[in-house]
Scaffold this motif. Sequence first.
Motif, PDB file in Angstrom:
ATOM      1  N   TRP A 173      29.573  43.793  29.769  1.00  0.00           N
ATOM      2  CA  TRP A 173      27.590  43.617  30.543  1.00  0.00           C
ATOM      3  C   TRP A 173      28.265  43.219  31.989  1.00  0.00           C
ATOM      4  CZ3 TRP A 173      25.582  38.026  31.463  1.00  0.00           C
ATOM      5  CH2 TRP A 173      24.103  38.125  32.150  1.00  0.00           C
ATOM      6  N   ALA A 174      28.105  43.493  32.766  1.00  0.00           N
ATOM      7  CA  ALA A 174      28.349  43.637  34.347  1.00  0.00           C
ATOM      8  C   ALA A 174      26.813  42.334  35.040  1.00  0.00           C
ATOM      9  CB  ALA A 174      28.542  44.173  35.028  1.00  0.00           C
ATOM     10  N   PRO A 175      26.674  41.157  34.799  1.00  0.00           N
ATOM     11  CA  PRO A 175      25.519  40.806  35.223  1.00  0.00           C
ATOM     12  C   PRO A 175      25.260  41.048  36.738  1.00  0.00           C
ATOM     13  CG  PRO A 175      27.295  39.273  34.180  1.00  0.00           C
ATOM     14  CD  PRO A 175      27.676  40.564  34.547  1.00  0.00           C
ATOM     15  N   VAL A 176      23.968  40.933  37.158  1.00  0.00           N
ATOM     16  CA  VAL A 176      24.003  40.503  38.595  1.00  0.00           C
ATOM     17  C   VAL A 176      25.255  39.959  39.110  1.00  0.00           C
ATOM     18  CG1 VAL A 176      22.163  40.240  40.286  1.00  0.00           C
ATOM     19  CG2 VAL A 176      21.224  40.839  38.079  1.00  0.00           C
ATOM     20  N   PRO A 177      25.742  40.577  40.688  1.00  0.00           N
ATOM     21  CA  PRO A 177      26.532  40.242  41.189  1.00  0.00           C
ATOM     22  C   PRO A 177      26.157  39.082  41.733  1.00  0.00           C
ATOM     23  CG  PRO A 177      26.249  42.414  41.173  1.00  0.00           C
ATOM     24  CD  PRO A 177      24.764  41.928  40.914  1.00  0.00           C
ATOM     25  N   GLU A 178      25.273  38.968  42.705  1.00  0.00           N
ATOM     26  CA  GLU A 178      24.949  37.890  43.711  1.00  0.00           C
ATOM     27  C   GLU A 178      24.631  36.380  43.183  1.00  0.00           C
ATOM     28  OE1 GLU A 178      21.094  39.949  43.695  1.00  0.00           O
ATOM     29  OE2 GLU A 178      22.839  40.686  43.211  1.00  0.00           O
ATOM     30  N   ARG A 179      24.794  36.938  41.719  1.00  0.00           N
ATOM     31  CA  ARG A 179      24.609  35.269  40.940  1.00  0.00           C
ATOM     32  C   ARG A 179      25.154  35.119  40.133  1.00  0.00           C
ATOM     33  NH1 ARG A 179      19.719  37.691  38.547  1.00  0.00           N
ATOM     34  NH2 ARG A 179      20.128  38.340  35.773  1.00  0.00           N
ATOM     35  N   THR A 180      26.737  35.445  39.963  1.00  0.00           N
ATOM     36  CA  THR A 180      27.586  35.815  38.609  1.00  0.00           C
ATOM     37  C   THR A 180      29.446  35.289  39.782  1.00  0.00           C
ATOM     38  OG1 THR A 180      26.504  37.372  38.331  1.00  0.00           O
ATOM     39  CG2 THR A 180      29.203  37.236  37.200  1.00  0.00           C
ATOM     40  N   VAL A 181      30.012  34.382  39.269  1.00  0.00           N
ATOM     41  CA  VAL A 181      31.147  34.368  39.505  1.00  0.00           C
ATOM     42  C   VAL A 181      32.560  34.365  39.000  1.00  0.00           C
ATOM     43  CG1 VAL A 181      32.441  32.078  40.622  1.00  0.00           C
ATOM     44  CG2 VAL A 181      30.228  32.234  41.615  1.00  0.00           C
ATOM     45  N   ILE A 182      33.132  35.327  38.821  1.00  0.00           N
ATOM     46  CA  ILE A 182      33.958  35.358  37.866  1.00  0.00           C
ATOM     47  C   ILE A 182      35.522  34.721  38.131  1.00  0.00           C
ATOM     48  CG2 ILE A 182      33.648  37.454  37.937  1.00  0.00           C
ATOM     49  CD1 ILE A 182      36.174  38.363  39.216  1.00  0.00           C
ATOM     50  N   VAL A 183      35.926  33.827  37.053  1.00  0.00           N
ATOM     51  CA  VAL A 183      36.752  33.145  37.220  1.00  0.00           C
ATOM     52  C   VAL A 183      38.000  34.139  37.072  1.00  0.00           C
ATOM     53  CG1 VAL A 183      37.661  30.537  36.150  1.00  0.00           C
ATOM     54  CG2 VAL A 183      35.438  31.357  36.472  1.00  0.00           C
ATOM     55  N   ASN A 184      39.265  33.130  37.474  1.00  0.00           N
ATOM     56  CA  ASN A 184      40.348  34.457  38.030  1.00  0.00           C
ATOM     57  C   ASN A 184      41.446  33.208  37.853  1.00  0.00           C
ATOM     58  OD1 ASN A 184      39.459  36.936  37.901  1.00  0.00           O
ATOM     59  ND2 ASN A 184      39.479  36.501  40.581  1.00  0.00           N
ATOM     60  N   VAL A 185      42.256  33.318  37.607  1.00  0.00           N
ATOM     61  CA  VAL A 185      43.771  31.911  37.149  1.00  0.00           C
ATOM     62  C   VAL A 185      45.334  32.577  38.043  1.00  0.00           C
ATOM     63  CG1 VAL A 185      44.544  30.375  35.630  1.00  0.00           C
ATOM     64  CG2 VAL A 185      42.439  30.842  35.169  1.00  0.00           C
ATOM     65  N   PHE A 186      45.628  31.883  38.740  1.00  0.00           N
ATOM     66  CA  PHE A 186      46.994  32.676  39.660  1.00  0.00           C
ATOM     67  C   PHE A 186      48.399  31.513  38.864  1.00  0.00           C
ATOM     68  CE2 PHE A 186      43.500  34.288  41.302  1.00  0.00           C
ATOM     69  CZ  PHE A 186      43.924  36.228  40.852  1.00  0.00           C
ATOM     70  N   GLN A 187      49.474  31.650  39.630  1.00  0.00           N
ATOM     71  CA  GLN A 187      50.140  30.981  39.128  1.00  0.00           C
ATOM     72  C   GLN A 187      50.783  31.145  40.745  1.00  0.00           C
ATOM     73  OE1 GLN A 187      53.681  30.859  36.425  1.00  0.00           O
ATOM     74  NE2 GLN A 187      53.057  28.369  36.037  1.00  0.00           N
ATOM     75  N   GLU A 188      50.964  29.937  41.625  1.00  0.00           N
ATOM     76  CA  GLU A 188      51.602  29.765  42.849  1.00  0.00           C
ATOM     77  C   GLU A 188      53.459  29.104  42.803  1.00  0.00           C
ATOM     78  OE1 GLU A 188      49.411  30.665  46.459  1.00  0.00           O
ATOM     79  OE2 GLU A 188      50.527  28.446  46.637  1.00  0.00           O
ATOM     80  N   ARG A 189      54.477  30.012  42.804  1.00  0.00           N
ATOM     81  CA  ARG A 189      55.487  29.777  43.018  1.00  0.00           C
ATOM     82  C   ARG A 189      56.070  30.554  43.747  1.00  0.00           C
ATOM     83  NH1 ARG A 189      58.278  30.636  37.696  1.00  0.00           N
ATOM     84  NH2 ARG A 189      57.266  28.947  37.009  1.00  0.00           N
ATOM     85  N   ASP A 190      56.340  29.670  45.147  1.00  0.00           N
ATOM     86  CA  ASP A 190      57.431  30.496  46.057  1.00  0.00           C
ATOM     87  C   ASP A 190      56.713  30.898  47.391  1.00  0.00           C
ATOM     88  OD1 ASP A 190      59.735  28.945  45.553  1.00  0.00           O
ATOM     89  OD2 ASP A 190      60.470  30.054  44.565  1.00  0.00           O
ATOM     90  N   GLY A 191      55.191  30.286  47.212  1.00  0.00           N
ATOM     91  CA  GLY A 191      54.894  30.760  47.704  1.00  0.00           C
ATOM     92  C   GLY A 191      54.277  32.559  47.453  1.00  0.00           C
ATOM     93  N   LYS A 192      54.174  32.899  46.224  1.00  0.00           N
ATOM     94  CA  LYS A 192      54.178  33.888  45.378  1.00  0.00           C
ATOM     95  C   LYS A 192      53.045  34.273  44.200  1.00  0.00           C
ATOM     96  CE  LYS A 192      55.915  38.605  43.482  1.00  0.00           C
ATOM     97  NZ  LYS A 192      56.971  39.391  42.486  1.00  0.00           N
ATOM     98  N   ARG A 193      51.561  34.178  44.300  1.00  0.00           N
ATOM     99  CA  ARG A 193      51.116  34.432  43.799  1.00  0.00           C
ATOM    100  C   ARG A 193      50.960  35.538  41.921  1.00  0.00           C
ATOM    101  NH1 ARG A 193      44.552  33.094  45.994  1.00  0.00           N
ATOM    102  NH2 ARG A 193      46.004  30.819  46.926  1.00  0.00           N
ATOM    103  N   THR A 194      51.138  35.252  41.215  1.00  0.00           N
ATOM    104  CA  THR A 194      51.364  35.399  40.124  1.00  0.00           C
ATOM    105  C   THR A 194      49.469  35.891  38.962  1.00  0.00           C
ATOM    106  OG1 THR A 194      52.719  34.525  38.967  1.00  0.00           O
ATOM    107  CG2 THR A 194      53.348  37.106  40.212  1.00  0.00           C
TER     108      THR A 194
END
Length: 254
Positions: A173-194
Amino acid sequence: MLILLPPSEGKTPATAGEPFDPADLHFPELAPARREVLSALAQVSSSPEALARLGVGASLAAEVRRNTRLHDEPSAPAHTVYSGVLYDALGYRSMTPAQKRRVDEAVVVVSALWGAIGFADRIPAYRLSMSVGLPGTGKLASYWKKHLPAALEAHADGHLLVDCRSSSYAAAWAPVPERTVIVNVFQERDGKRTVVSHFAKHTRGELARHLLTRRGKAPDTPEALLKAAQEVRAAELVPGTARKPHALNIVLAG
């Protein structure tokens, strides 16, 4: 604010209680689709190829056999049945009664078996993932994509949607984009994100708990969500477009 969660892979079976009542589940318009999936799952789970069809190993054979009798299995609230990293971090059991009521109203779980349910809906433990294909339904993400919009759009109308689902469940299901916020999680090490997996589940559960237990008004815009998230983690907001939802990127130090 509504928070969209995926189910957990592992489930904690109820040890006692009545079987689930289809009439008591949220989003009753999904009832015919649920019946079709339940029937197809029971058929597959009773076949000699059940483990391979469901993509699980022999250690989960008992859980697959349970799929054949879900109408008779004891049920419990979804927040009790679903377990694992995200749900441990959410920590429903340790909340106050008022906080639990807020969670029950705000959380929607998108499920391969049920389509979507409320957090307090009573369900049995089961084994099924959104990437599986069943006879008559095909791939479940595609199947539910045909049914969920009619059920969820009205429920979501006027709310900010905080999307903590994994990619396979987000595809349903793809909700209406303007009222949706997906949550991403990254790890940052030595300036690089994974991109991280295990820590992403924990962090999304942690964020959901904070949003649902903090004092004050619930976030109702992406910008307000960013401020709330920054109360517990380093985060940034990537604005969405007419076709793409906003993204809340949480950055964990390496």
